[in-house]
Write an enzyme that holds these catalytic residues in place. Structure first.
Site, PDB file in Angstrom:
ATOM      1  N   ILE A  37       0.835  -1.206   0.000  1.00  0.00           N
ATOM      2  CA  ILE A  37       0.000   0.000   0.000  1.00  0.00           C
ATOM      3  C   ILE A  37       0.869   1.254   0.000  1.00  0.00           C
ATOM      4  CG2 ILE A  37      -1.650   1.340   1.371  1.00  0.00           C
ATOM      5  CD1 ILE A  37      -2.997  -1.268   2.155  1.00  0.00           C
TER       6      ILE A  37
ATOM      7  N   GLY B 207       0.315  -2.695   7.405  1.00  0.00           N
ATOM      8  CA  GLY B 207      -0.283  -4.030   7.327  1.00  0.00           C
ATOM      9  C   GLY B 207      -1.753  -3.983   7.667  1.00  0.00           C
TER      10      GLY B 207
ATOM     11  N   HIS C 130       6.283 -11.848 -31.745  1.00  0.00           N
ATOM     12  CA  HIS C 130       7.269 -10.779 -31.843  1.00  0.00           C
ATOM     13  C   HIS C 130       6.635  -9.580 -32.519  1.00  0.00           C
ATOM     14  CE1 HIS C 130      11.052  -8.718 -32.431  1.00  0.00           C
ATOM     15  NE2 HIS C 130      10.713  -8.520 -33.700  1.00  0.00           N
TER      16      HIS C 130
HETATM   17  P1  FAD Z   1     -13.033  -7.957   2.320  1.00  0.00           P
HETATM   18  O1  FAD Z   1     -12.843  -7.531   0.931  1.00  0.00           O
HETATM   19  O2  FAD Z   1     -12.422  -7.132   3.401  1.00  0.00           O
HETATM   20  O3  FAD Z   1     -14.613  -8.032   2.523  1.00  0.00           O
HETATM   21  C1  FAD Z   1     -15.201  -8.305   3.753  1.00  0.00           C
HETATM   22  C2  FAD Z   1     -16.574  -7.670   3.774  1.00  0.00           C
HETATM   23  O4  FAD Z   1     -17.288  -8.178   4.883  1.00  0.00           O
HETATM   24  C3  FAD Z   1     -16.556  -6.159   3.954  1.00  0.00           C
HETATM   25  O5  FAD Z   1     -17.487  -5.562   3.086  1.00  0.00           O
HETATM   26  C4  FAD Z   1     -17.005  -5.969   5.399  1.00  0.00           C
HETATM   27  O6  FAD Z   1     -17.659  -4.737   5.616  1.00  0.00           O
HETATM   28  C5  FAD Z   1     -17.958  -7.134   5.549  1.00  0.00           C
HETATM   29  N1  FAD Z   1     -18.182  -7.593   6.940  1.00  0.00           N
HETATM   30  C6  FAD Z   1     -17.245  -7.794   7.911  1.00  0.00           C
HETATM   31  N2  FAD Z   1     -17.841  -8.312   9.015  1.00  0.00           N
HETATM   32  C7  FAD Z   1     -19.159  -8.419   8.719  1.00  0.00           C
HETATM   33  C8  FAD Z   1     -20.287  -8.866   9.451  1.00  0.00           C
HETATM   34  N3  FAD Z   1     -20.163  -9.368  10.680  1.00  0.00           N
HETATM   35  N4  FAD Z   1     -21.495  -8.815   8.833  1.00  0.00           N
HETATM   36  C9  FAD Z   1     -21.632  -8.350   7.560  1.00  0.00           C
HETATM   37  N5  FAD Z   1     -20.592  -7.908   6.835  1.00  0.00           N
HETATM   38  C10 FAD Z   1     -19.383  -7.944   7.407  1.00  0.00           C
HETATM   39  N6  FAD Z   1      -5.603  -7.338  -3.272  1.00  0.00           N
HETATM   40  C11 FAD Z   1      -5.294  -7.758  -4.509  1.00  0.00           C
HETATM   41  O7  FAD Z   1      -5.321  -8.972  -4.777  1.00  0.00           O
HETATM   42  N7  FAD Z   1      -4.929  -6.879  -5.491  1.00  0.00           N
HETATM   43  C12 FAD Z   1      -4.874  -5.547  -5.260  1.00  0.00           C
HETATM   44  O8  FAD Z   1      -4.535  -4.785  -6.164  1.00  0.00           O
HETATM   45  C13 FAD Z   1      -5.186  -5.075  -3.974  1.00  0.00           C
HETATM   46  N8  FAD Z   1      -5.139  -3.760  -3.695  1.00  0.00           N
HETATM   47  C14 FAD Z   1      -5.497  -3.325  -2.453  1.00  0.00           C
HETATM   48  C15 FAD Z   1      -5.415  -1.958  -2.193  1.00  0.00           C
HETATM   49  C16 FAD Z   1      -5.757  -1.471  -0.948  1.00  0.00           C
HETATM   50  C17 FAD Z   1      -5.672   0.007  -0.684  1.00  0.00           C
HETATM   51  C18 FAD Z   1      -6.208  -2.368   0.055  1.00  0.00           C
HETATM   52  C19 FAD Z   1      -6.613  -1.857   1.406  1.00  0.00           C
HETATM   53  C20 FAD Z   1      -6.272  -3.733  -0.185  1.00  0.00           C
HETATM   54  C21 FAD Z   1      -5.906  -4.213  -1.443  1.00  0.00           C
HETATM   55  N9  FAD Z   1      -5.932  -5.573  -1.739  1.00  0.00           N
HETATM   56  C22 FAD Z   1      -5.568  -6.013  -2.988  1.00  0.00           C
HETATM   57  C23 FAD Z   1      -6.321  -6.581  -0.735  1.00  0.00           C
HETATM   58  C24 FAD Z   1      -7.779  -7.019  -0.975  1.00  0.00           C
HETATM   59  O9  FAD Z   1      -8.615  -5.897  -0.917  1.00  0.00           O
HETATM   60  C25 FAD Z   1      -8.177  -8.051   0.070  1.00  0.00           C
HETATM   61  O10 FAD Z   1      -7.265  -9.113   0.099  1.00  0.00           O
HETATM   62  C26 FAD Z   1      -9.570  -8.604  -0.249  1.00  0.00           C
HETATM   63  O11 FAD Z   1     -10.521  -7.577  -0.313  1.00  0.00           O
HETATM   64  C27 FAD Z   1      -9.975  -9.644   0.802  1.00  0.00           C
HETATM   65  O12 FAD Z   1     -11.257 -10.110   0.483  1.00  0.00           O
HETATM   66  P2  FAD Z   1     -12.222 -10.670   1.621  1.00  0.00           P
HETATM   67  O13 FAD Z   1     -13.470 -11.075   0.901  1.00  0.00           O
HETATM   68  O14 FAD Z   1     -11.530 -11.660   2.439  1.00  0.00           O
HETATM   69  O15 FAD Z   1     -12.532  -9.440   2.579  1.00  0.00           O
HETATM   70  P1  NAD Z   2       2.421  -4.822   3.974  1.00  0.00           P
HETATM   71  O1  NAD Z   2       2.532  -5.941   4.906  1.00  0.00           O
HETATM   72  O2  NAD Z   2       2.531  -5.045   2.523  1.00  0.00           O
HETATM   73  O3  NAD Z   2       3.536  -3.728   4.331  1.00  0.00           O
HETATM   74  C1  NAD Z   2       3.624  -3.139   5.585  1.00  0.00           C
HETATM   75  C2  NAD Z   2       5.028  -2.559   5.737  1.00  0.00           C
HETATM   76  O4  NAD Z   2       5.045  -1.790   6.897  1.00  0.00           O
HETATM   77  C3  NAD Z   2       6.091  -3.644   5.890  1.00  0.00           C
HETATM   78  O5  NAD Z   2       7.168  -3.368   5.031  1.00  0.00           O
HETATM   79  C4  NAD Z   2       6.489  -3.540   7.349  1.00  0.00           C
HETATM   80  O6  NAD Z   2       7.827  -3.871   7.589  1.00  0.00           O
HETATM   81  C5  NAD Z   2       6.239  -2.059   7.606  1.00  0.00           C
HETATM   82  N1  NAD Z   2       6.015  -1.733   9.008  1.00  0.00           N
HETATM   83  C6  NAD Z   2       5.346  -2.462   9.945  1.00  0.00           C
HETATM   84  N2  NAD Z   2       5.348  -1.797  11.121  1.00  0.00           N
HETATM   85  C7  NAD Z   2       6.018  -0.639  10.912  1.00  0.00           C
HETATM   86  C8  NAD Z   2       6.344   0.470  11.735  1.00  0.00           C
HETATM   87  N3  NAD Z   2       5.966   0.510  13.013  1.00  0.00           N
HETATM   88  N4  NAD Z   2       7.033   1.495  11.207  1.00  0.00           N
HETATM   89  C9  NAD Z   2       7.408   1.479   9.892  1.00  0.00           C
HETATM   90  N5  NAD Z   2       7.146   0.433   9.068  1.00  0.00           N
HETATM   91  C10 NAD Z   2       6.446  -0.595   9.573  1.00  0.00           C
HETATM   92  O7  NAD Z   2       1.046  -4.091   4.368  1.00  0.00           O
HETATM   93  P2  NAD Z   2       0.235  -2.950   3.637  1.00  0.00           P
HETATM   94  O8  NAD Z   2       1.057  -2.242   2.629  1.00  0.00           O
HETATM   95  O9  NAD Z   2      -0.422  -2.185   4.718  1.00  0.00           O
HETATM   96  O10 NAD Z   2      -0.864  -3.782   2.878  1.00  0.00           O
HETATM   97  C11 NAD Z   2      -1.710  -4.698   3.585  1.00  0.00           C
HETATM   98  C12 NAD Z   2      -2.064  -5.859   2.725  1.00  0.00           C
HETATM   99  O11 NAD Z   2      -2.997  -5.476   1.722  1.00  0.00           O
HETATM  100  C13 NAD Z   2      -0.865  -6.419   1.966  1.00  0.00           C
HETATM  101  O12 NAD Z   2      -0.214  -7.390   2.726  1.00  0.00           O
HETATM  102  C14 NAD Z   2      -1.481  -7.022   0.755  1.00  0.00           C
HETATM  103  O13 NAD Z   2      -1.781  -8.361   1.034  1.00  0.00           O
HETATM  104  C15 NAD Z   2      -2.775  -6.237   0.560  1.00  0.00           C
HETATM  105  N6  NAD Z   2      -2.613  -5.361  -0.615  1.00  0.00           N
HETATM  106  C16 NAD Z   2      -2.331  -5.937  -1.814  1.00  0.00           C
HETATM  107  C17 NAD Z   2      -2.135  -5.134  -2.917  1.00  0.00           C
HETATM  108  C18 NAD Z   2      -1.789  -5.774  -4.219  1.00  0.00           C
HETATM  109  O14 NAD Z   2      -1.990  -6.967  -4.354  1.00  0.00           O
HETATM  110  N7  NAD Z   2      -1.270  -5.035  -5.190  1.00  0.00           N
HETATM  111  C19 NAD Z   2      -2.222  -3.757  -2.806  1.00  0.00           C
HETATM  112  C20 NAD Z   2      -2.494  -3.211  -1.565  1.00  0.00           C
HETATM  113  C21 NAD Z   2      -2.705  -4.029  -0.474  1.00  0.00           C
END
Ligand code: FAD
Ligand code: NAD
Length: 475
Positions: free
Chosen positions: A193, A279, A452
């Site tokens: 992120i 994270g 290519h």
């Molecule tokens: P979520 O997507 O978190 O969905 C859970 C849903 O459950 C939410 O809508 C929540 O409100 C709902 N919920 C929770 N508890 C309850 C309850 N008790 N009752 C009803 N509803 C509830 N991953 C990628 O693979 N590629 C990416 O490019 C990527 N980019 C990301 C960028 C950002 C900024 C962030 C934050 C994450 C990104 N991720 C990416 C990670 C990805 O979003 C998550 O891994 C994925 O959404 C997980 O899916 P999930 O269904 O487990 O949970």
């Molecule tokens: P991350 O685990 O990718 O990175 C967190 C970073 O923060 C690590 O490098 C860690 O060493 C550092 N860190 C931890 N504690 C710290 C501290 N106290 N001070 C400074 N640095 C510290 O987590 P994220 O970037 O928050 O993303 C969360 C998750 O969301 C990812 O693990 C990924 O699975 C998912 N995500 C995926 C995508 C994608 O697939 N392109 C994009 C965004 C998010």
């Protein structure tokens, strides 16, 4: 809407909504409960990914890349642009439109598949009933199901010395909605992120400083990749400080004053906005009662067996709320597999071939193991590398940074890992995933015809390089 279901899924993200669709395809009476609402107060299924994750971040990554390449990237092609104007409100509105279209699309898919979508918060009880609370409404509802899938996802991990105020100090959601470009932007965490959203705002004009606690940059990536990517990010102007431990932050008059330790030295720095991206942690608030017997590990992840079954009969969990990579496609594959198991099919998810992508510029993508992991396990390996600079297509695109690296087993030649840093790595990795899924050897890839001129020729040449017979480089 009847109150008895074959499957109820709590959570409508990529784990939950995909499981619901697959279950309905298999003829199971299905409901999906999801609590997310949009700014207009309407139900917005799709979870973190569609609402505040994958999709809005990629929309801004794409817009910001176009802005930067128009401003400074076109001159290399002989195109002069006299004035480029940034309309941040329109850029954000475009992102919001994409989110709305996709989340309403999930609503339509629910309808088309006969799935009952319930916009509320679900809590599972020991008798397999689920009570649903509705925001801003005292009434609740109870439904029952034979099988339940918990797919409640994750939330940003807070950093206690740096509390969110959701204005100056924000999480990833706040960082997708800055109404103006911050002059000085701080990011805590050089993870996925931090790098993606740090890149967005740097391209739009912020001076970005990333504070990372670890001394190693992207330790999960192959060393060659992380080294090359760090060099390219620094060249672009991302100021990445490794080994920087943040000790405190204070917001005064709209500015954030951050103190951190770097080695033995104490440093302080001032930002206009600060993103904390250290994270994510599993989200299980009021998801199930204690007497259900469902257990969590010490990091809060729901404990499951190899079939995603929790300690409660007929209750499964998938996605970010269980261990494994926090990725949308991993959540979806688990959702599909669980729906199929419930319907009596055999299903399997191959965790060795989950692709990782970081959508920066250059993009980073990998599948399988890194060279350092294979060396640690004393696996005998051979490697092939090929730079994009030596491919005609990358030159034509003026995108010559980065390379493809293929690691194969020394004797069997089976591909064990593919690591890419460079243009369209997110798309190129699919070929490697498929190759590994079919247990291909590097020879298989080397003997496959690649069109290519394409970027995929770098994958082909890297496969040839494993046996020192790449054509367009000295082996
Ligand atoms: P979520 O997507 O978190 O969905 C859970 C849903 O459950 C939410 O809508 C929540 O409100 C709902 N919920 C929770 N508890 C309850 C309850 N008790 N009752 C009803 N509803 C509830 N991953 C990628 O693979 N590629 C990416 O490019 C990527 N980019 C990301 C960028 C950002 C900024 C962030 C934050 C994450 C990104 N991720 C990416 C990670 C990805 O979003 C998550 O891994 C994925 O959404 C997980 O899916 P999930 O269904 O487990 O949970
Ligand atoms: P991350 O685990 O990718 O990175 C967190 C970073 O923060 C690590 O490098 C860690 O060493 C550092 N860190 C931890 N504690 C710290 C501290 N106290 N001070 C400074 N640095 C510290 O987590 P994220 O970037 O928050 O993303 C969360 C998750 O969301 C990812 O693990 C990924 O699975 C998912 N995500 C995926 C995508 C994608 O697939 N392109 C994009 C965004 C998010």
């Amino acid at each position: 809407m009847s109150d008895q279901y074959d499957i109820v899924i709590i959570g409508g993200g990529p784990g939950g909504y995909v499981a619901a669709i697959r279950a309905a395809q298999l003829g199971l009476k299905t409901a999906c409960i999801d609590s997310t609402r949009n700014a207009e107060g309407k139900g917005s299924p799709g979870g973190t990914c569609l609402n505040v994750g994958c999709i809005p971040s990629k929309a801004l990554l794409d817009s910001s890349e176009r802005y930067e390449s128009t401003r400074i990237g076109l001159s290399a092609h002989g195109i002069e642009v006299s004035e480029v104007t940034l309309r941040i409100d329109e850029m954000l509105a475009r992102k919001d439109r994409i989110v709305n279209e996709l989340t309403s699309g999930i609503g339509m898919l629910f309808k088309a598949n006969g799935i009952d979508y319930i916009n509320g918060h679900g809590t599972l009880h020991a008798d397999h009933s689920i009570s649903i609370a509705f925001e801003g409404d005292d009434k609740s509802k109870t439904i029952k199901a034979k099988h339940i899938i918990l797919a409640s996802g994750s939330e940003p991990t807070p950093l206690p010395p740096v509390p969110f105020d959701n204005e100056v100090v924000v999480d990833s959601t706040g960082a997708l909605a800055f109404s103006e470009v911050p002059t000085r932007l701080g990011v805590i965490g050089a993870g996925v992120i931090g790098l993606e959203l740090g890149s967005v705002w740097r391209r739009l004009g912020s001076e970005v400083t990333v504070l990372e606690a670890l001394k190693d940059f992207l330790p999960a990536a192959d060393k060659n990749v992380s080294r090359d990517a760090l060099r390219q990010f620094k060249k672009q102007g991302l100021d990445i400080k490794l080994g920087a431990k943040v000790t405190s932050a204070e917001v005064k008059k709209g500015k954030c004053f951050v103190e951190y330790e770097s080695g033995d030295e104490k440093q302080s720095v001032e930002f206009d906005r600060l993103i904390v991206a250290i994270g994510r942690r599993p989200f299980t608030d009021q998801l199930f009662d204690d007497d259900t017997g469902i257990k969590k590990d010490k990091r809060g992840f729901i404990q499951i067996d190899e079939n995603n079954l929790t300690a409660m009969k007929n209750v499964y969990a998938v996605g970010d709320v269980v261990t494994g990579p926090m990725l949308a496609h991993k959540a979806s594959e688990e959702g599909v597999a669980v729906a199929e198991r419930i319907a009596g099919h055999k299903a399997h998810v191959d965790f060795n071939t989950v692709p990782w992508v970081i959508y920066t510029h250059p993009e980073i993508a990998w599948v399988g193991q890194t060279e350092q992991q294979l060396k640690e396990s004393s696996t005998p390996i051979k490697t092939g590398m090929f730079s994009f600079a030596a491919t005609g297509r990358a030159k034509a695109m003026n995108e010559t940074g980065g390379f493809v690296k293929i690691i194969a087993h020394e004797t069997t030649d089976q591909i064990l890992g593919v690591h890419i840093v460079g243009p369209h790595a997110s798309e190129l990795i699919a070929e490697a995933v498929l190759a590994m899924e079919y247990r291909a050897s590097s020879e298989d890839l080397a003997r496959t015809i690649h069109a290519h001129p394409t970027l995929s020729e770098a994958v082909h040449e890297a496969a040839l390089a494993v046996t020192k017979r790449a054509i367009h480089k000295a082996n």
